[in-house]
Write a protein that holds these residues in place. Sequence first.
Motif, PDB file in Angstrom:
ATOM      1  N   PRO A 114       0.809  -1.233   0.000  1.00 41.78           N
ATOM      2  CA  PRO A 114       0.000   0.000   0.000  1.00 41.78           C
ATOM      3  C   PRO A 114       0.838   1.276   0.000  1.00 41.78           C
ATOM      4  O   PRO A 114       0.408   2.298  -0.528  1.00 41.78           O
ATOM      5  CB  PRO A 114      -0.829  -0.118   1.283  1.00 41.78           C
ATOM      6  N   GLU A 115       2.047   1.212   0.581  1.00 41.19           N
ATOM      7  CA  GLU A 115       2.919   2.389   0.587  1.00 41.19           C
ATOM      8  C   GLU A 115       3.472   2.698  -0.809  1.00 41.19           C
ATOM      9  O   GLU A 115       3.923   3.809  -1.065  1.00 41.19           O
ATOM     10  CB  GLU A 115       4.076   2.180   1.558  1.00 41.19           C
ATOM     11  N   LYS A 116       3.452   1.700  -1.695  1.00 37.03           N
ATOM     12  CA  LYS A 116       3.965   1.893  -3.053  1.00 37.03           C
ATOM     13  C   LYS A 116       2.849   1.926  -4.096  1.00 37.03           C
ATOM     14  O   LYS A 116       3.122   1.994  -5.294  1.00 37.03           O
ATOM     15  CB  LYS A 116       4.968   0.784  -3.391  1.00 37.03           C
ATOM     16  N   ASP A 119      -1.291   4.255  -7.622  1.00 35.31           N
ATOM     17  CA  ASP A 119      -2.614   4.385  -8.241  1.00 35.31           C
ATOM     18  C   ASP A 119      -3.691   4.653  -7.196  1.00 35.31           C
ATOM     19  O   ASP A 119      -4.762   5.166  -7.513  1.00 35.31           O
ATOM     20  CB  ASP A 119      -2.972   3.100  -9.001  1.00 35.31           C
ATOM     21  N   GLY A 120      -3.432   4.249  -5.951  1.00 41.35           N
ATOM     22  CA  GLY A 120      -4.396   4.444  -4.881  1.00 41.35           C
ATOM     23  C   GLY A 120      -5.538   3.449  -4.885  1.00 41.35           C
ATOM     24  O   GLY A 120      -6.612   3.729  -4.357  1.00 41.35           O
ATOM     25  N   PHE A 121      -5.313   2.241  -5.441  1.00 39.61           N
ATOM     26  CA  PHE A 121      -6.391   1.267  -5.605  1.00 39.61           C
ATOM     27  C   PHE A 121      -6.341   0.104  -4.619  1.00 39.61           C
ATOM     28  O   PHE A 121      -7.257  -0.723  -4.596  1.00 39.61           O
ATOM     29  CB  PHE A 121      -6.388   0.698  -7.028  1.00 39.61           C
ATOM     30  N   PRO A 123      -6.992  -1.996  -1.400  1.00 41.09           N
ATOM     31  CA  PRO A 123      -8.122  -1.849  -0.477  1.00 41.09           C
ATOM     32  C   PRO A 123      -7.794  -0.998   0.743  1.00 41.09           C
ATOM     33  O   PRO A 123      -8.668  -0.250   1.237  1.00 41.09           O
ATOM     34  CB  PRO A 123      -8.441  -3.291  -0.084  1.00 41.09           C
ATOM     35  N   ALA A 124      -6.569  -1.075   1.250  1.00 38.99           N
ATOM     36  CA  ALA A 124      -6.195  -0.259   2.403  1.00 38.99           C
ATOM     37  C   ALA A 124      -6.215   1.226   2.046  1.00 38.99           C
ATOM     38  O   ALA A 124      -6.640   2.070   2.856  1.00 38.99           O
ATOM     39  CB  ALA A 124      -4.809  -0.659   2.909  1.00 38.99           C
ATOM     40  N   ASN A 125      -5.778   1.560   0.842  1.00 41.31           N
ATOM     41  CA  ASN A 125      -5.791   2.959   0.424  1.00 41.31           C
ATOM     42  C   ASN A 125      -7.195   3.447   0.096  1.00 41.31           C
ATOM     43  O   ASN A 125      -7.530   4.616   0.335  1.00 41.31           O
ATOM     44  CB  ASN A 125      -4.861   3.151  -0.777  1.00 41.31           C
ATOM     45  N   VAL A 126      -8.019   2.553  -0.444  1.00 42.39           N
ATOM     46  CA  VAL A 126      -9.428   2.907  -0.671  1.00 42.39           C
ATOM     47  C   VAL A 126     -10.105   3.196   0.665  1.00 42.39           C
ATOM     48  O   VAL A 126     -10.852   4.175   0.810  1.00 42.39           O
ATOM     49  CB  VAL A 126     -10.160   1.776  -1.420  1.00 42.39           C
ATOM     50  N   GLY A 127      -9.823   2.351   1.661  1.00 45.43           N
ATOM     51  CA  GLY A 127     -10.417   2.555   2.984  1.00 45.43           C
ATOM     52  C   GLY A 127      -9.990   3.870   3.598  1.00 45.43           C
ATOM     53  O   GLY A 127     -10.814   4.586   4.194  1.00 45.43           O
ATOM     54  N   ARG A 128      -8.728   4.215   3.460  1.00 44.07           N
ATOM     55  CA  ARG A 128      -8.254   5.490   3.992  1.00 44.07           C
ATOM     56  C   ARG A 128      -8.917   6.670   3.282  1.00 44.07           C
ATOM     57  O   ARG A 128      -9.239   7.692   3.916  1.00 44.07           O
ATOM     58  CB  ARG A 128      -6.730   5.577   3.858  1.00 44.07           C
ATOM     59  N   LEU A 129      -9.131   6.536   1.978  1.00 45.99           N
ATOM     60  CA  LEU A 129      -9.811   7.596   1.229  1.00 45.99           C
ATOM     61  C   LEU A 129     -11.224   7.803   1.754  1.00 45.99           C
ATOM     62  O   LEU A 129     -11.653   8.934   2.015  1.00 45.99           O
ATOM     63  CB  LEU A 129      -9.841   7.236  -0.253  1.00 45.99           C
ATOM     64  N   VAL A 130     -11.946   6.714   1.929  1.00 50.87           N
ATOM     65  CA  VAL A 130     -13.327   6.798   2.406  1.00 50.87           C
ATOM     66  C   VAL A 130     -13.368   7.377   3.825  1.00 50.87           C
ATOM     67  O   VAL A 130     -14.249   8.173   4.171  1.00 50.87           O
ATOM     68  CB  VAL A 130     -14.004   5.413   2.366  1.00 50.87           C
ATOM     69  N   GLY A 132     -11.374   9.483   5.071  1.00 45.87           N
ATOM     70  CA  GLY A 132     -11.069  10.906   5.080  1.00 45.87           C
ATOM     71  C   GLY A 132      -9.622  11.253   5.336  1.00 45.87           C
ATOM     72  O   GLY A 132      -9.293  12.431   5.520  1.00 45.87           O
ATOM     73  N   TYR A 133      -8.730  10.246   5.354  1.00 44.23           N
ATOM     74  CA  TYR A 133      -7.294  10.551   5.488  1.00 44.23           C
ATOM     75  C   TYR A 133      -6.503   9.721   4.474  1.00 44.23           C
ATOM     76  O   TYR A 133      -5.798   8.788   4.812  1.00 44.23           O
ATOM     77  CB  TYR A 133      -6.803  10.340   6.922  1.00 44.23           C
ATOM     78  N   PRO A 134      -6.627  10.093   3.205  1.00 49.88           N
ATOM     79  CA  PRO A 134      -6.018   9.294   2.141  1.00 49.88           C
ATOM     80  C   PRO A 134      -4.498   9.304   2.185  1.00 49.88           C
ATOM     81  O   PRO A 134      -3.875  10.312   2.517  1.00 49.88           O
ATOM     82  CB  PRO A 134      -6.524   9.966   0.865  1.00 49.88           C
ATOM     83  N   ARG A 135      -3.930   8.165   1.854  1.00 49.89           N
ATOM     84  CA  ARG A 135      -2.482   8.080   1.643  1.00 49.89           C
ATOM     85  C   ARG A 135      -2.162   8.616   0.252  1.00 49.89           C
ATOM     86  O   ARG A 135      -1.352   9.516   0.100  1.00 49.89           O
ATOM     87  CB  ARG A 135      -2.021   6.629   1.800  1.00 49.89           C
ATOM     88  N   TYR A 136      -2.788   8.043  -0.763  1.00 51.02           N
ATOM     89  CA  TYR A 136      -2.671   8.517  -2.137  1.00 51.02           C
ATOM     90  C   TYR A 136      -4.077   8.579  -2.734  1.00 51.02           C
ATOM     91  O   TYR A 136      -4.806   7.589  -2.724  1.00 51.02           O
ATOM     92  CB  TYR A 136      -1.823   7.575  -2.997  1.00 51.02           C
ATOM     93  N   LYS A 137      -4.450   9.727  -3.275  1.00 47.53           N
ATOM     94  CA  LYS A 137      -5.728   9.838  -3.962  1.00 47.53           C
ATOM     95  C   LYS A 137      -5.593   9.250  -5.365  1.00 47.53           C
ATOM     96  O   LYS A 137      -4.571   9.480  -6.035  1.00 47.53           O
ATOM     97  CB  LYS A 137      -6.154  11.298  -4.071  1.00 47.53           C
ATOM     98  N   PRO A 138      -6.592   8.496  -5.851  1.00 48.08           N
ATOM     99  CA  PRO A 138      -6.543   8.007  -7.225  1.00 48.08           C
ATOM    100  C   PRO A 138      -6.337   9.153  -8.212  1.00 48.08           C
ATOM    101  O   PRO A 138      -6.879  10.249  -8.038  1.00 48.08           O
ATOM    102  CB  PRO A 138      -7.898   7.324  -7.404  1.00 48.08           C
TER     103      PRO A 138
END
Length: 297
Positions: A114-116, A119-121, A123-130, A132-138
């Motif tokens: 997830p750190e690499k 694309d932001g896809f 599941p851990a990054n999708v969860g962070r986006l939802v 409200g504290y995204p790691r990488y936005k798509p």
Amino acid sequence: MSDLIDGEAVAADLRAELQSAVDTLADADHRPTLATVLMSPDPASETYVSMKQNDCEELGINARDIEIGVDEPAEELFETIAELNDEDDVDGILVQSPVADHVDYREVLERIDPEKDVDGFHPANVGRLVAGYPRYKPCTPHGIQKLLEAEGIDTEGKDAVVVGRSRIVGKPMANLFIQKAPGGNATTTVCHSRTDDLAEKTRQADILVAATGVPEFIDGSMLSEGVVVIDVGINRVDADNEKGYELVGDVDFESASEKASAITPVPGGVGPMTRAMLLYNTVKAASRHSGVDVALP
């Protein structure tokens, strides 16, 4: 006629602002590195990957190109991802979609660190986006936010309508619009193939994002006066010209531009921003990886 939102110009400005961040990392002996992995039956994918690599090289980002034959077993791809996950000099990993038919793309996404996952896809990054504290936005939805910001179009309190619910554009775009954050705070409606009376919904939009994958699906009759139209689609249709085809969006540009206050062209609108935001995410990943703070635009 509506104002034309020039994605090429906005993307160029963003790349110029990213240059200082790349230079800061390089001065700290950390050159950002993006690994692209191609295992695709789609002939256009090679072109897309080549364009992304050229973008990296122009900005001083190292680009590593890995190609895997479409007839190779899925495990070959998974092993490649595992090796890239473990390599300290790789900051970002992008597996170009679509992948070969016998490979489960969901599993591909889950295997990327997830750190690499620039694309932001994952599941851990999708969860962070939802959350409200995204790691990488798509890249595409984030690029749309940057386009609106550059045009001085405030989303707060506006009615935003997203047509399409893909994991790449529709779902993350809706999530960004509803966030209590800059570029968000919009009242957001998501429409799709099961939506009843789509035109009734689209006419309520102050901001409309079209991501259906259907050429010129939305026309001026489905829009209200003064709407901002963001056309994500890029479709090849037959045309009586030297190439034999032309590129059109998901919006009928001619009729929509008679209603819209601002509209993105196809090509030259959202596409350049998607590529620019991949660079943005790669630089952000390099900063996180190296511990070197940089200013991001």
